[in-house]
Write a protein that holds these residues in place. Structure first.
Motif, short mmCIF file in Angstrom:
data_model
loop_
_atom_site.label_atom_id
_atom_site.label_comp_id
_atom_site.label_asym_id
_atom_site.label_seq_id
_atom_site.Cartn_x
_atom_site.Cartn_y
_atom_site.Cartn_z
N GLU A 1 2.10 -2.25 -7.47
CA GLU A 1 2.64 -1.73 -6.23
C GLU A 1 1.55 -1.59 -5.18
OE1 GLU A 1 4.70 1.90 -6.92
OE2 GLU A 1 5.97 1.00 -8.46
N VAL A 2 1.94 -1.81 -3.94
CA VAL A 2 1.02 -1.60 -2.83
C VAL A 2 1.05 -0.11 -2.51
CG1 VAL A 2 0.51 -2.24 -0.45
CG2 VAL A 2 1.67 -3.86 -1.96
N PHE B 1 1.33 3.38 -0.76
CA PHE B 1 2.18 3.69 0.39
C PHE B 1 1.38 3.74 1.69
CE2 PHE B 1 0.37 7.70 -0.74
CZ PHE B 1 0.33 8.45 0.42
N PRO C 1 6.63 13.27 -5.71
CA PRO C 1 6.41 14.23 -4.63
C PRO C 1 6.61 15.67 -5.11
CG PRO C 1 8.44 13.01 -4.29
CD PRO C 1 7.80 12.40 -5.47
N ALA D 1 12.68 1.17 -2.81
CA ALA D 1 11.49 2.01 -2.64
C ALA D 1 11.59 3.25 -3.51
CB ALA D 1 11.32 2.41 -1.17
N PHE D 2 12.59 3.29 -4.36
CA PHE D 2 12.85 4.38 -5.31
C PHE D 2 13.06 5.71 -4.60
CE2 PHE D 2 9.15 2.19 -7.77
CZ PHE D 2 9.84 0.98 -7.75
N VAL E 1 12.44 14.90 -8.33
CA VAL E 1 12.40 13.84 -7.33
C VAL E 1 11.64 12.65 -7.93
CG1 VAL E 1 11.71 13.24 -5.00
CG2 VAL E 1 12.31 15.59 -5.54
N PRO E 2 12.24 11.46 -7.92
CA PRO E 2 11.55 10.33 -8.55
C PRO E 2 10.29 9.93 -7.76
CG PRO E 2 13.82 9.76 -7.97
CD PRO E 2 13.53 11.08 -7.35
N ARG E 3 9.40 9.27 -8.47
CA ARG E 3 8.20 8.73 -7.82
C ARG E 3 8.64 7.65 -6.83
NH1 ARG E 3 4.90 4.49 -8.20
NH2 ARG E 3 6.31 3.50 -9.66
N ILE E 4 8.05 7.67 -5.66
CA ILE E 4 8.39 6.71 -4.63
C ILE E 4 7.48 5.49 -4.78
CG2 ILE E 4 8.45 6.33 -2.12
CD1 ILE E 4 8.89 9.39 -1.88
N TYR E 5 7.99 4.31 -4.43
CA TYR E 5 7.19 3.07 -4.50
C TYR E 5 5.86 3.27 -3.77
CZ TYR E 5 5.75 -1.75 -3.79
OH TYR E 5 5.05 -2.92 -3.78
N GLY E 6 4.79 2.88 -4.42
CA GLY E 6 3.49 2.93 -3.76
C GLY E 6 2.81 4.28 -3.83
N HIS E 7 3.48 5.26 -4.40
CA HIS E 7 2.87 6.57 -4.58
C HIS E 7 2.49 6.72 -6.05
CE1 HIS E 7 4.04 8.56 -0.70
NE2 HIS E 7 4.76 7.48 -0.65
N ALA E 8 1.31 7.29 -6.29
CA ALA E 8 0.87 7.43 -7.67
C ALA E 8 1.62 8.57 -8.35
CB ALA E 8 -0.63 7.67 -7.72
#
Lengths: 185, 486, 347
Positions: free
Chosen positions: B255-256, B258, C347, B385-386, C337-344
């Motif tokens: 993944e890139v 954010f 939230p 983007a989940f 809250v699920p992990r968002i794309y690109g976030h390690a």
């Protein structure tokens, strides 16, 4: 028997939550108070303008934490900040009291009429956030991106060459620049 | 870097690409008048370098990039500059944008000074990148991001991987598929040029599994170059797999971040059309003055892909395709998921125009009356983007900026998947687009406040330090004076 | 040529809330059919009463709230609430019970909270819980299933209707003769009287693997539930987690002392287990909203259901378990809250 155990468990849970609540509310020790000041300071716009009658944002935050200031004293933060402060401190929400100042409808930043500037450095000394550059007997310039619009540089200027002008950076530009390139950019 | 996940979410949509891919790519007639908005790329608008009354030839530069991220613009036809004025433009949702207007003299004169470089390897990578920039090349997938800016960013990564994006996931659009099918050599040659410009070690050309003919053509073209570092990878046809970040996730399983860009994880992504345009500029000396546009939808008599000069009015393209059918209801630029509805066809094709859908009721599925959210979670299931759009919707309605930030509004790519599946028919994307500027303003103010605070604290510390030093010097002087007295 | 504009996307699924609700109603039909086979036509009358009350109170509430009757009355949510509540009530319960329960569900649990999409609690379960704590005797008066060993004199459709509407049995019948506790209730009472599980199970109201009749009702509900899963109206997380945690609790206690605790199969096929797992806990409005949140939410329902059934004051615990977990939903949502794309990190 079961009822008794259930009762004891429920009561102790209730007691525990009550204790936790009290500890949090009291902020008994100094560390908790420092953290609170920090959190309040984080909500303030950091203009260091002193419109709140305190010497800057942190002193105002300290006064808020001590309860000696009201949440409606920060015009640059506006009602958003007042609301956030009310939420954090558990006080009833209020809008900003105009006696502390009224902000222009668009964000303004300082602008120096460079030909008129005599290079006295008084504004540089007044700027709380190092947003003015220049040297003795050389003209000064405001770094637009760093100016918070506190207006503290205006009174010290001996030749009245500083004025407030609308800021140019807008959120739409920021948004445009960070907009992801969807679908095979 | 974020690891351990690949593409998730997305939709399987009906492709609607058969109609427009039946015939080979045709050539659209040159327009009698070309209108070229100066802001037809991301970043700053280009600055005209011609004046009204000048005569220009095909491929002649007519506007230069502004100081920041921007791009060159070239004349697509030969003729006379008749105006530099605001004209209705697709770049501003049919509102006027400053444009250069050229009247065609019909002589098809070509600008002579463009050079064709057969052996691009003889150029230094930096030189090559600058040369690509002078071709007016921008991302042709729809975002029109200046390729030079992207290359410069990508060249900072050491030995990046080049990803050529041929995953044309939006329904109706078939210009990339047709390009890969008919001109695979351009794509592969462009990929090689971009690889050299980036010093990339590896190149992946990714496309969806519903375009097998394109994949075969590309494989054959790669085999001819005997370049072992370029490969074709087929990804499942799931909208929006062609989104840059989504494609990277499905091709590389990474993944890139954010707050970063693909080069941060050593990947640079370019559209197949961009690669082909790069090849035509570098190899043939032909700058970006035309592009392939899909014209389709039940509202147009004949669906096809045409090579179109920039600045051609959309009405002319429709006329070339036999005109509108009586069923036409809406005119879209782009596909049905993310495409913009145009209020008029009297606007010109720009570099970002990949597709025109003249849509009838058969192509559209209009929204029914909006109902309250029932939290069914279908939107979260399809979000690439989940995100949890159902929660974002609640926070957007209450303008709870903290909630919007926490639930990742800024990570929304506006693909429309959530909107598509919502049983309550809530226009989620529209709501999110409205909320984004507010959150952006809030975040910007907060970032500025944090920076101001740091500067203030540094300044306070500095002033204290200076004061202490001064006091010390004073003390020192006094002590010396006392010693003298003694 | 000029065209009207619209915001993208230009295509959306032709799905609507009322279509979803219609499918849920169809998926309940097997349950209703089997219920009628074993317990007579009472449910049909209860359902008609419940639906009529639901629509009337819904119309009243919408009118008072100045909402569009045409838009909201037809969304089908009130009918689903009414049907779920009717399914929980004894077939011969007097008319005022179902009417007041449904009215409470619609007026208080649904509209006082802001109507469709805003209810914190599952309206049907609020209605049921209110009736259960107010009129426990009436709610626990069930009929025996219509099987040869237990057959009593059957009421005709007309007799059933008069009984419900007057609260009085026809002259030839007495309440004692025609009522019977539910298997869960009987098991509780018998165990409380000191019987072992084997002795308790000797009663003819226990069937092959669950309670007589109830096992088949639960299987019918399972079929309807699987249909909902197949049609993607609900997701697997809630039913699997709820039934799974119920089965795990039952298995553990059964393994510890098979003489004192009923086994997992009995629990899964008794009372409102299946109805709860597929139709009640899956009410998306009052359930947790992320996948992980739904697993936690539904596991909680399973555990609470088992706890209330085994050690609580009521024979079945699904309603209270659902309501308690509804209460926990904001907390669960906050932490899942699920992990968002690109976030390690999440939230």
């Amino acid at each position: 028997m079961t009822a008794l155990i259930a009762f004891v468990v429920m009561m102790s849970l209730a007691g525990l939550s009550l204790l936790a609540n009290r500890a949090a509310a009291n902020g008994a020790d100094a560390a908790a108070r420092a953290r609170l000041i920090e959190r309040i300071n984080d909500l303030l716009p950091q203009t260091q303008c002193g419109r709140c009658t305190f010497a800057g944002c942190r002193p105002y935050a300290t006064a808020l934490a001590e309860g000696s200031a009201d949440i409606n004293q920060c015009p640059p933060g506006g009602d958003n900040t007042a609301e956030a402060l009310a939420k954090l401190l558990g006080r009833p929400p209020k809008s900003v009291d105009p006696q502390f100042g009224v902000m222009p409808p668009v964000p303004m930043i300082a602008w120096i009429d460079e030909p008129a500037c005599i290079g006295c450095t008084k504004c540089i000394q007044a700027c709380p956030v190092d947003a003015i550059v220049g040297a003795q007997r050389h003209m000064h310039t405001v770094i637009a991106a760093d100016c918070t619009g506190c207006e503290l540089c205006i009174p010290p200027c001996p030749v009245d060459c500083i004025e407030m002008r609308p800021a140019t950076t807008s959120a739409t530009e920021v948004l445009g620049a960070s907009r992801p390139h969807v679908l095979s950019g | 870097m974020v690891r351990g996940s690949s593409a998730r979410g997305g939709l399987r949509l009906e492709a609607h690409k058969e109609r427009s891919t039946r015939d080979p790519i045709g050539m659209a007639a040159a327009p009698s008048t070309a209108v070229l908005p100066l802001d037809q790329h991301a970043g700053g608008a280009a600055v005209p370098i011609v004046a009204v009354g000048d005569t220009v030839a095909i491929g002649q530069p007519i506007a230069e990039p502004a100081a920041d991220t921007s791009a060159w613009l070239h004349a697509p036809i030969s003729g006379r500059i008749v105006a530099i004025e605001p004209r209705a433009s697709v770049t501003r949702a049919c509102a006027p944008a400053l444009s250069i207007v050229i009247d065609n003299d019909g002589r098809e004169m070509r600008h002579s000074s463009a050079r064709a470089i057969e052996d691009f390897l003889s150029l230094e990578p930096r030189e090559l990148r600058e040369h690509i920039g002078r071709g007016g090349i921008v991302g042709l997938g729809g975002a029109a991001f200046p390729t030079l800016a992207k290359l410069e960013r990508g060249a900072q990564a050491s030995a990046p991987t080049l990803l050529i994006n041929g995953a044309e996931c939006e329904p109706y659009i078939s210009c990339d598929a047709m390009l890969m099918r008919e001109r695979p050599h351009d794509v592969v040659h462009g990929a090689r040029i971009l690889m050299h410009a980036l010093q990339a070690q590896e190149c992946v050309i990714a496309l969806e599994d519903d375009a097998p003919r394109a994949a075969d053509a590309l494989r054959a073209a790669i085999a001819q170059t005997e370049n072992g570092r370029i490969r074709v990878q087929v990804v499942p046809t799931i909208y929006p797999s062609g989104g840059e970040r989504q494609l990277i996730a499905s091709v590389f399983g990474r993944e890139v971040p954010f707050d970063g860009l693909p080069p941060d994880i050593g990947i640079l992504c370019h559209n197949v059309g961009t690669a082909a345009a790069t090849a035509r500029w570098v190899r043939d000396g032909e700058p970006l003055v035309s592009r392939i546009v899909t014209i389709t939808g039940d509202g147009v008599a004949r669906a096809c892909n045409l090579e179109v000069r920039l600045g051609t009015p959309i009405s002319q393209l429709i006329a070339e395709c036999g005109g509108y059918t009586p069923r036409v209801e809406r005119l879209l630029m782009g596909g049905t998921m993310m495409g913009m509805a145009l209020s008029t066809d009297e606007v010109a094709v720009v570099k970002a125009t990949n597709c025109i859908v003249a849509a009838s009721a058969l192509d559209l599925e209009p929204r029914r009356r909006e109902m309250p959210c029932i939290r069914c979670g279908n939107c979260a299931e399809v979000c690439p983007a989940f995100l949890l759009p159902q929660q974002l919707h609640v926070y957007a309605r209450a303008t709870d900026l903290d909630g919007l930030e926490r639930y990742g509004l800024m990570d929304c790519i506006e693909c429309g998947c959530c909107d598509y599946v919502c049983p309550s028919q809530i226009p989620l994307v529209e709501r999110f687009r409205e909320a984004k500027p507010r959150l952006a303003t809030h975040l910007l103010a907060r970032d500025n406040a944090r920076a101001a605070r740091l500067r203030f604290e540094e300044r306070t510390a500095r002033l204290q330090r200076l004061e202490a030093e001064q006091r010390q010097r004073l003390e020192e002087k006094r002590r010396q004076a006392r010693r003298k007295d003694a | 040529m000029r065209f009207p504009t619209a915001a993208p996307p230009h295509v959306v699924v032709p799905q609507t809330v009322s279509k979803v609700m219609r499918i849920v109603i169809y998926a309940l039909l097997p349950t209703i059919a089997v219920h009628v086979v074993f317990f007579g036509p009472g449910l049909l009358i209860q359902s008609i009463l419940a639906i009529a009350t639901a629509l009337a109170t819904e119309a009243l509430a919408l009118h008072l709230r100045k909402k569009s009757l045409q838009q909201y009355l037809t969304d089908g949510t009130a009918i689903v609430t009414a049907l779920l509540l009717a399914l929980c009530l004894p077939p011969l319960a007097p008319w005022w019970l179902v009417v007041s329960g449904t009215a409470f569900a619609i007026l208080v649990a649904k509209h006082a909270f802001g109507g469709v999409g805003m209810n914190v609690f599952n309206p049907a379960m609020v209605g049921y819980a209110v009736l259960l704590v107010s009129f426990p005797a009436q709610l626990l008066t069930w009929l025996p299933p219509d099987v040869p060993e237990l057959r009593t004199e059957q009421l005709s459709f007309l007799q059933t209707a008069t009984t419900i509407l007057t609260g009085q049995l026809p002259d030839a019948f007495t309440w004692d003769a025609i009522t019977s506790p539910t298997p869960l209730d009987a098991l509780r009472t018998n165990l409380a009287m000191g019987m072992t599980m084997q002795e308790a199970h000797a009663s003819p109201i226990f069937g092959g693997f669950g309670g007589r009749g109830w096992e088949w009702i639960n299987l019918a509900t399972l079929i309807g539930g699987i249909a909902l899963l197949a049609l993607r109206i609900i997701r697997w997380q809630i039913p699997v987690a709820m039934l799974g945690s119920l089965a795990v609790c039952a298995s553990i206690m059964y393994a510890i002392d098979p003489g004192a605790y009923a086994g997992p199969v009995f629990h899964l096929t008794s009372g409102a287990s299946m109805l709860g797992a597929f139709f009640i806990a899956t009410d998306p409005v009052s359930a947790a909203t992320s996948d992980r949140g739904r697993l936690i939410y539904a596991s909680g329902i399973g555990v609470l259901t088992y706890t209330i059934r085994t050690w609580g004051g009521y024979p079945d615990g699904v309603a209270f378990a659902v309501l308690l977990m509804n209460l926990a939903v904001p907390l669960i949502d906050r932490y899942t809250v699920p992990r968002i794309y690109g976030h390690a990190k999440r939230p």
